[in-house]
Design a protein around this motif. Structure first.
Motif, PDB file in Angstrom:
ATOM      1  N   ILE A 167      11.467 -23.865  -4.797  1.00  0.00           N
ATOM      2  CA  ILE A 167      11.225 -22.793  -5.731  1.00  0.00           C
ATOM      3  C   ILE A 167      10.147 -22.175  -5.495  1.00  0.00           C
ATOM      4  N   MET A 168       8.985 -23.034  -4.911  1.00  0.00           N
ATOM      5  CA  MET A 168       7.737 -22.448  -4.938  1.00  0.00           C
ATOM      6  C   MET A 168       7.940 -21.259  -3.697  1.00  0.00           C
ATOM      7  N   GLU A 169       8.655 -21.535  -2.844  1.00  0.00           N
ATOM      8  CA  GLU A 169       9.124 -20.539  -1.706  1.00  0.00           C
ATOM      9  C   GLU A 169       9.519 -19.307  -2.284  1.00  0.00           C
ATOM     10  N   GLN A 170      10.584 -19.472  -3.169  1.00  0.00           N
ATOM     11  CA  GLN A 170      11.166 -18.394  -3.998  1.00  0.00           C
ATOM     12  C   GLN A 170      10.404 -17.695  -4.514  1.00  0.00           C
ATOM     13  N   ALA A 171       9.434 -18.399  -5.504  1.00  0.00           N
ATOM     14  CA  ALA A 171       8.247 -17.685  -6.306  1.00  0.00           C
ATOM     15  C   ALA A 171       7.553 -16.724  -5.417  1.00  0.00           C
ATOM     16  N   LEU A 172       7.104 -17.309  -4.234  1.00  0.00           N
ATOM     17  CA  LEU A 172       6.173 -16.518  -3.294  1.00  0.00           C
ATOM     18  C   LEU A 172       6.935 -15.234  -2.905  1.00  0.00           C
ATOM     19  N   GLU A 173       8.226 -15.441  -2.483  1.00  0.00           N
ATOM     20  CA  GLU A 173       9.179 -14.345  -2.107  1.00  0.00           C
ATOM     21  C   GLU A 173       9.127 -13.052  -3.125  1.00  0.00           C
ATOM     22  N   ILE A 174       9.284 -13.434  -4.300  1.00  0.00           N
ATOM     23  CA  ILE A 174       9.133 -12.442  -5.382  1.00  0.00           C
ATOM     24  C   ILE A 174       7.816 -11.667  -5.423  1.00  0.00           C
ATOM     25  N   ILE A 175       6.677 -12.712  -5.574  1.00  0.00           N
ATOM     26  CA  ILE A 175       5.230 -11.856  -5.519  1.00  0.00           C
ATOM     27  C   ILE A 175       4.818 -11.087  -4.441  1.00  0.00           C
ATOM     28  N   SER A 176       5.478 -11.521  -3.091  1.00  0.00           N
ATOM     29  CA  SER A 176       4.884 -11.079  -2.101  1.00  0.00           C
ATOM     30  C   SER A 176       5.596  -9.408  -1.662  1.00  0.00           C
ATOM     31  N   ALA A 177       6.571  -9.248  -2.434  1.00  0.00           N
ATOM     32  CA  ALA A 177       7.222  -7.951  -2.762  1.00  0.00           C
ATOM     33  C   ALA A 177       6.111  -7.058  -3.175  1.00  0.00           C
ATOM     34  N   TYR A 178       5.065  -7.436  -4.124  1.00  0.00           N
ATOM     35  CA  TYR A 178       4.121  -6.687  -4.574  1.00  0.00           C
ATOM     36  C   TYR A 178       2.901  -6.967  -3.973  1.00  0.00           C
TER      37      TYR A 178
ATOM     38  N   ASP B  32      -6.048  -8.289  -3.072  1.00  0.00           N
ATOM     39  CA  ASP B  32      -6.570  -8.911  -1.758  1.00  0.00           C
ATOM     40  C   ASP B  32      -6.124 -10.546  -1.465  1.00  0.00           C
ATOM     41  N   ARG B  33      -6.182 -11.186  -2.496  1.00  0.00           N
ATOM     42  CA  ARG B  33      -5.726 -12.595  -2.319  1.00  0.00           C
ATOM     43  C   ARG B  33      -5.136 -12.958  -3.463  1.00  0.00           C
ATOM     44  N   TYR B  34      -3.978 -13.796  -3.405  1.00  0.00           N
ATOM     45  CA  TYR B  34      -3.333 -14.169  -4.508  1.00  0.00           C
ATOM     46  C   TYR B  34      -2.672 -15.462  -3.866  1.00  0.00           C
ATOM     47  N   TYR B  35      -2.745 -16.831  -4.800  1.00  0.00           N
ATOM     48  CA  TYR B  35      -2.387 -17.998  -4.320  1.00  0.00           C
ATOM     49  C   TYR B  35      -1.451 -18.625  -5.445  1.00  0.00           C
ATOM     50  N   LEU B  36      -0.132 -18.956  -5.198  1.00  0.00           N
ATOM     51  CA  LEU B  36       0.591 -19.808  -5.998  1.00  0.00           C
ATOM     52  C   LEU B  36       0.183 -21.242  -5.696  1.00  0.00           C
ATOM     53  N   GLN B  37      -0.284 -21.907  -6.783  1.00  0.00           N
ATOM     54  CA  GLN B  37      -0.485 -23.258  -6.674  1.00  0.00           C
ATOM     55  C   GLN B  37       0.541 -24.334  -7.066  1.00  0.00           C
TER      56      GLN B  37
ATOM     57  N   HIS C 176       6.817 -21.400 -16.367  1.00  0.00           N
ATOM     58  CA  HIS C 176       6.984 -20.363 -15.538  1.00  0.00           C
ATOM     59  C   HIS C 176       8.561 -20.106 -15.477  1.00  0.00           C
ATOM     60  N   ARG C 177       9.001 -18.841 -15.456  1.00  0.00           N
ATOM     61  CA  ARG C 177      10.221 -18.691 -15.019  1.00  0.00           C
ATOM     62  C   ARG C 177      10.152 -17.574 -14.015  1.00  0.00           C
ATOM     63  N   ARG C 178      11.494 -17.129 -13.277  1.00  0.00           N
ATOM     64  CA  ARG C 178      11.542 -16.122 -12.251  1.00  0.00           C
ATOM     65  C   ARG C 178      10.886 -14.930 -12.606  1.00  0.00           C
ATOM     66  N   LYS C 179      11.287 -14.244 -14.039  1.00  0.00           N
ATOM     67  CA  LYS C 179      10.777 -13.271 -14.456  1.00  0.00           C
ATOM     68  C   LYS C 179       9.594 -13.079 -14.508  1.00  0.00           C
ATOM     69  N   ASP C 180       8.500 -14.116 -14.829  1.00  0.00           N
ATOM     70  CA  ASP C 180       6.997 -14.228 -14.623  1.00  0.00           C
ATOM     71  C   ASP C 180       6.661 -13.694 -13.445  1.00  0.00           C
ATOM     72  N   PHE C 181       7.015 -14.532 -12.432  1.00  0.00           N
ATOM     73  CA  PHE C 181       6.430 -13.677 -11.129  1.00  0.00           C
ATOM     74  C   PHE C 181       6.791 -12.448 -10.676  1.00  0.00           C
ATOM     75  N   GLU C 182       8.001 -11.924 -11.201  1.00  0.00           N
ATOM     76  CA  GLU C 182       8.073 -10.297 -11.065  1.00  0.00           C
ATOM     77  C   GLU C 182       7.214  -9.606 -11.851  1.00  0.00           C
ATOM     78  N   GLU C 183       6.655  -9.998 -12.990  1.00  0.00           N
ATOM     79  CA  GLU C 183       5.721  -9.440 -13.751  1.00  0.00           C
ATOM     80  C   GLU C 183       4.422  -9.417 -13.265  1.00  0.00           C
ATOM     81  N   ILE C 184       3.861 -10.756 -12.798  1.00  0.00           N
ATOM     82  CA  ILE C 184       2.640 -10.907 -12.514  1.00  0.00           C
ATOM     83  C   ILE C 184       2.575  -9.943 -11.063  1.00  0.00           C
ATOM     84  N   GLY C 185       3.399  -9.964 -10.123  1.00  0.00           N
ATOM     85  CA  GLY C 185       3.356  -9.179  -8.949  1.00  0.00           C
ATOM     86  C   GLY C 185       3.420  -7.519  -9.309  1.00  0.00           C
ATOM     87  N   ARG C 186       3.946  -7.212 -10.255  1.00  0.00           N
ATOM     88  CA  ARG C 186       3.708  -5.749 -10.775  1.00  0.00           C
ATOM     89  C   ARG C 186       2.201  -5.550 -11.244  1.00  0.00           C
ATOM     90  N   TRP C 187       2.036  -6.376 -11.887  1.00  0.00           N
ATOM     91  CA  TRP C 187       0.605  -6.397 -12.739  1.00  0.00           C
ATOM     92  C   TRP C 187      -0.625  -6.435 -11.587  1.00  0.00           C
TER      93      TRP C 187
END
Length: 231
Positions: free
Chosen positions: A210-221, A185-190, A169-180
């Motif tokens: 790093i997990m916190e950074q990924a969560l910050e990216i996802i949480s925007a969406y 309702d519920r999304y978990y990064l494990q 996984h890369r930073r860009k992946d979390f951005e794309e998952i968030g948009r998708w």
């Protein structure tokens, strides 16, 4: 019925339920970081558990347990799943289905027939990089996307979850998952955990930072996104 495991009590796997987990063998994916290789690529027939043994246990635990998690492997591959779920529902239990989302029509059928009360769907990676996470080159994600779209439409309680692996996984992946999955309702990064039963060894977890950074990216969406399994 290819049942090869029964966790008799879990307080974690089914939200707001005291449940047990029933493990099915077989999967159409070969995620290299899979922590249940003994259910996918190293199946031992001697570990098989009969359907009746599981149902007998559920009858005895009526009033103590209130949920059953159907997991694997990939349970939707089993052609006898409907009959088994009918038996479980007849005993008064709620059912949670864990799935990789590769069979949207069967998932919809189980939900519309009232056989599944909660769906937990794995999101392996961003659509463009799905193949590297499931061990299938050039994988067409149309079925995955159809399953996600169906759950997002709200026919049943659900969660999406992504096991985060340093090598995949890369930073860009979390951005794309968030948009998708925007607005889920519920999304978990494990956090990835090496169970010792991996399909392919050599994978690692990211640090908590790093997990916190990924969560910050996802949480925007997905504002309701949270971490699971981090210290």
């Amino acid at each position: 019925m290819p049942i090869h495991g029964l966790q008799k009590v879990t307080l974690l796997d089914y939200p707001d339920r005291i449940a047990c987990s029933v493990f099915f063998t077989g999967c159409n994916f070969r995620c290299p970081f899979c922590h249940n290789a003994s259910l996918v690529t190293r199946i031992d027939p001697e570990n098989a558990i009969s359907q009746e043994k599981v149902l007998t246990y559920l009858r005895k635990r009526s009033g103590v347990l209130d949920g059953v998690c159907i997991t694997g492997g990939e349970p939707l591959l089993d052609l006898g799943l409907e009959e088994f779920l009918h038996s479980i529902k007849s005993l008064g239990y709620s059912v949670k289905l864990d799935t990789n989302g590769s069979n949207p029509s069967r998932m919809r059928k189980l939900v519309s027939d009232g056989l599944v009360d909660y769906v937990a769907m794995d999101i392996k990676n961003s659509p463009a990089r799905y193949g590297i996470s499931i061990g299938i080159d050039n994988y067409d994600t149309k079925d995955i996307e159809a399953s996600a779209e169906y759950l997002l439409s709200g026919p049943v309680e659900y969660e999406f979850r992504t096991t985060v692996v340093q090598e995949l996984h890369r930073r860009k992946d979390f951005e794309e998952i968030g948009r998708w999955l925007r607005g889920a309702d519920r999304y978990y990064l494990q956090t990835f955990v090496d169970s010792g039963d991996l399909i392919r060894p050599g994978y690692h977890a990211f640090s908590h930072n790093i997990m916190e950074q990924a969560l910050e990216i996802i949480s925007a969406y997905i504002p309701n996104a949270t971490l699971r399994g981090t210290e």
